[in-house]
Design a protein around this motif. Sequence first.
Motif, PDB file in Angstrom:
ATOM      1  N   ALA A 104       0.705  -1.144  -0.067  1.00  0.00           N
ATOM      2  CA  ALA A 104      -0.112   0.123   0.048  1.00  0.00           C
ATOM      3  C   ALA A 104       0.926   1.280  -0.076  1.00  0.00           C
ATOM      4  CB  ALA A 104      -0.978  -0.007   1.247  1.00  0.00           C
ATOM      5  N   THR A 105       1.090   1.815  -1.212  1.00  0.00           N
ATOM      6  CA  THR A 105       2.065   2.926  -1.185  1.00  0.00           C
ATOM      7  C   THR A 105       1.537   4.121  -0.825  1.00  0.00           C
ATOM      8  OG1 THR A 105       1.155   3.074  -3.579  1.00  0.00           O
ATOM      9  CG2 THR A 105       3.299   1.906  -3.172  1.00  0.00           C
ATOM     10  N   THR A 106       0.347   4.243  -0.600  1.00  0.00           N
ATOM     11  CA  THR A 106      -0.539   5.413   0.004  1.00  0.00           C
ATOM     12  C   THR A 106      -1.435   4.948   1.144  1.00  0.00           C
ATOM     13  OG1 THR A 106      -1.398   7.489  -0.205  1.00  0.00           O
ATOM     14  CG2 THR A 106      -2.032   5.790  -1.590  1.00  0.00           C
ATOM     15  N   ARG A 107      -2.133   5.737   2.059  1.00  0.00           N
ATOM     16  CA  ARG A 107      -2.960   5.435   2.919  1.00  0.00           C
ATOM     17  C   ARG A 107      -4.236   5.206   2.287  1.00  0.00           C
ATOM     18  NH1 ARG A 107      -2.459   3.064   7.521  1.00  0.00           N
ATOM     19  NH2 ARG A 107      -4.659   4.370   8.355  1.00  0.00           N
ATOM     20  N   LEU A 108      -5.255   4.372   2.921  1.00  0.00           N
ATOM     21  CA  LEU A 108      -6.298   4.222   2.018  1.00  0.00           C
ATOM     22  C   LEU A 108      -7.826   4.832   2.985  1.00  0.00           C
ATOM     23  CD1 LEU A 108      -5.747   0.252   1.166  1.00  0.00           C
ATOM     24  CD2 LEU A 108      -5.417   2.148  -0.087  1.00  0.00           C
ATOM     25  N   ALA A 147      -0.465  -1.665 -14.442  1.00  0.00           N
ATOM     26  CA  ALA A 147       0.406  -1.471 -15.590  1.00  0.00           C
ATOM     27  C   ALA A 147       0.687  -0.039 -15.747  1.00  0.00           C
ATOM     28  CB  ALA A 147       0.219  -2.189 -16.785  1.00  0.00           C
ATOM     29  N   LEU A 148      -0.570   0.995 -15.850  1.00  0.00           N
ATOM     30  CA  LEU A 148      -0.469   2.273 -16.529  1.00  0.00           C
ATOM     31  C   LEU A 148       0.185   3.142 -15.113  1.00  0.00           C
ATOM     32  CD1 LEU A 148      -3.777   2.817 -18.197  1.00  0.00           C
ATOM     33  CD2 LEU A 148      -1.602   2.521 -19.241  1.00  0.00           C
ATOM     34  N   ALA A 149      -0.263   2.510 -14.017  1.00  0.00           N
ATOM     35  CA  ALA A 149       0.156   3.346 -12.661  1.00  0.00           C
ATOM     36  C   ALA A 149       1.536   2.987 -12.568  1.00  0.00           C
ATOM     37  CB  ALA A 149      -0.800   2.632 -11.562  1.00  0.00           C
ATOM     38  N   MET A 150       2.252   1.819 -12.723  1.00  0.00           N
ATOM     39  CA  MET A 150       3.669   1.597 -12.615  1.00  0.00           C
ATOM     40  C   MET A 150       4.395   2.242 -13.683  1.00  0.00           C
ATOM     41  SD  MET A 150       3.285  -2.304 -11.425  1.00  0.00           S
ATOM     42  CE  MET A 150       4.946  -2.632 -11.358  1.00  0.00           C
ATOM     43  N   THR A 158      -2.446  -7.384  -4.703  1.00  0.00           N
ATOM     44  CA  THR A 158      -3.082  -7.075  -5.643  1.00  0.00           C
ATOM     45  C   THR A 158      -4.273  -6.083  -5.232  1.00  0.00           C
ATOM     46  OG1 THR A 158      -2.889  -8.900  -6.933  1.00  0.00           O
ATOM     47  CG2 THR A 158      -4.734  -7.502  -7.713  1.00  0.00           C
ATOM     48  N   GLY A 159      -5.089  -6.672  -4.122  1.00  0.00           N
ATOM     49  CA  GLY A 159      -5.961  -5.504  -3.687  1.00  0.00           C
ATOM     50  C   GLY A 159      -5.500  -4.244  -3.043  1.00  0.00           C
ATOM     51  N   LEU A 160      -4.369  -4.318  -2.390  1.00  0.00           N
ATOM     52  CA  LEU A 160      -3.832  -3.014  -1.801  1.00  0.00           C
ATOM     53  C   LEU A 160      -3.164  -2.094  -3.025  1.00  0.00           C
ATOM     54  CD1 LEU A 160      -1.839  -4.878   1.291  1.00  0.00           C
ATOM     55  CD2 LEU A 160      -3.834  -3.131   1.291  1.00  0.00           C
ATOM     56  N   ARG A 161      -2.809  -2.703  -3.800  1.00  0.00           N
ATOM     57  CA  ARG A 161      -1.956  -1.967  -5.011  1.00  0.00           C
ATOM     58  C   ARG A 161      -3.370  -1.319  -5.799  1.00  0.00           C
ATOM     59  NH1 ARG A 161       3.395  -0.441  -5.191  1.00  0.00           N
ATOM     60  NH2 ARG A 161       3.183  -1.005  -7.499  1.00  0.00           N
ATOM     61  N   ALA A 192      -4.636   1.453  -3.352  1.00  0.00           N
ATOM     62  CA  ALA A 192      -3.779   2.562  -3.629  1.00  0.00           C
ATOM     63  C   ALA A 192      -3.685   3.394  -4.664  1.00  0.00           C
ATOM     64  CB  ALA A 192      -2.413   2.290  -3.211  1.00  0.00           C
ATOM     65  N   ARG A 193      -3.967   2.978  -5.934  1.00  0.00           N
ATOM     66  CA  ARG A 193      -4.168   3.599  -7.113  1.00  0.00           C
ATOM     67  C   ARG A 193      -5.557   4.490  -7.145  1.00  0.00           C
ATOM     68  NH1 ARG A 193      -1.552   6.157 -10.822  1.00  0.00           N
ATOM     69  NH2 ARG A 193      -2.329   6.222 -13.032  1.00  0.00           N
ATOM     70  N   MET A 194      -6.404   4.075  -6.420  1.00  0.00           N
ATOM     71  CA  MET A 194      -7.753   4.883  -6.305  1.00  0.00           C
ATOM     72  C   MET A 194      -7.502   5.905  -5.490  1.00  0.00           C
ATOM     73  SD  MET A 194     -10.472   1.456  -6.232  1.00  0.00           S
ATOM     74  CE  MET A 194     -11.807   2.692  -5.911  1.00  0.00           C
TER      75      MET A 194
END
Length: 445
Positions: A167-171, A266-269, A344-347, A350-352
Amino acid sequence: MARLFGTDGVRGVANQDLTAELAMALGAAAARRLIRTGATRRRVAVVGRDPRASGEMLEAAVIAGLTSEGVDALRVGVLPTPAVAYLTSAYDADFGVMISASHNPMPDNGIKIFGPGGLKLDDATEDRIEELVQQGPGARPTGAGIGRIVDAEDALDRYLRHVGKAATTRLDGLTVVVDCAHGAASAAAPQAYRAAGAEVVTIHAEPDGLNINDGCGSTHMDALRAAVVAHHADLGLAHDGDADRCLAVDAQGRVVDGDAIMVVLALAMREAGELASDTLVATVMSNLGLHLAMRSAGVEVRTTGVGDRYVLEELRAGEYSLGGEQSGHIVLPAFGTTGDGIVTGLRLMARMAQTRCGLADLAEPMQTLPQVLINVEVADKATVADAPPVRDAVAEVEAELGDTGRILLRPSGTEQVVRVMVEAADEDTARQMAVRVAESVSAQR
């Protein structure tokens, strides 16, 4: 004699195909093949399972096989498959064993074996283990040489600390409904998502040993779709029995499959400079829409055979950073050696949180082409699939589709079945062409 190992370990109806005797033999054979030689320390194997009732019996049998060969069993209990893979590395064990049949119904079970570092085994290693099963036991240790059983009390906490890094950012502010399939995710997934800040509503998170995957999880999405709408949630996440898969549902209750999830990630990365070689690895079953979306974004797609093990092999060979399957096996090598539904769920969340966009908007670049799959039962799948009339029928459909679709014909990895899959601009065209090729297959059986 059919090969013992399938596309994802050894599977069958527990106590019928996959017996305690076979499980013990597999444990012993894996110990003989995978222990590191020359080490002065005790030899150790991590053993985990999903909550299905037969797992208790098979766990005991596997551990009997391991300890009979002088290997200590580090028992981690009910945990996701990716947790066992991670802990095999984290505990510096010689290898790991996961007892699970993933998304299969409760009467089935399976045994997956991870090599050193938590890596899936290659075909040659599996073949050698199968040979050792057939040979039976050799000289066994006695006295102090017999392996011992140790319960790893910190296993879940270790795994949760590890996946939390995804999780690269808080949710905070996100509400997610999680379908745990009454499986191995029932404890781990809600804890991981809450620790990252999400408000979590759980469904199907009360395993009793008999209800795993029973009308729930990633193969039965209707209950999750309804729950997301009823709770006015931002999204839903569905895991399978051993939590190596993750499928999603957007706020309107529409399914977001593995292909769409891969496009989002993929687009996020790529935006963050984390998509190695601007390349995504997917299997031949991924929809043509994924390829079109990636082509538009300047991302190359490397295609493998069906099965996350082949995705993993390609990821390692090319040192790529993202791969997966339409079914929801998503692999991020920075966070594990196999598909991990919780990562996967966390990533995805995190994008959202990072973009403040809904899942529907993030998945919009993935436009799925209609896909028709027909399974044809045959006597000899390899011979039929390679028959000249079948090859001719496939070639004719390929020529008619051109760049507007595709056809895939492949023998099943586990059954005497040939699978015919056609994608086209509209479902009627896809179905007509799939039926035509399926009829050519049926004519050969």
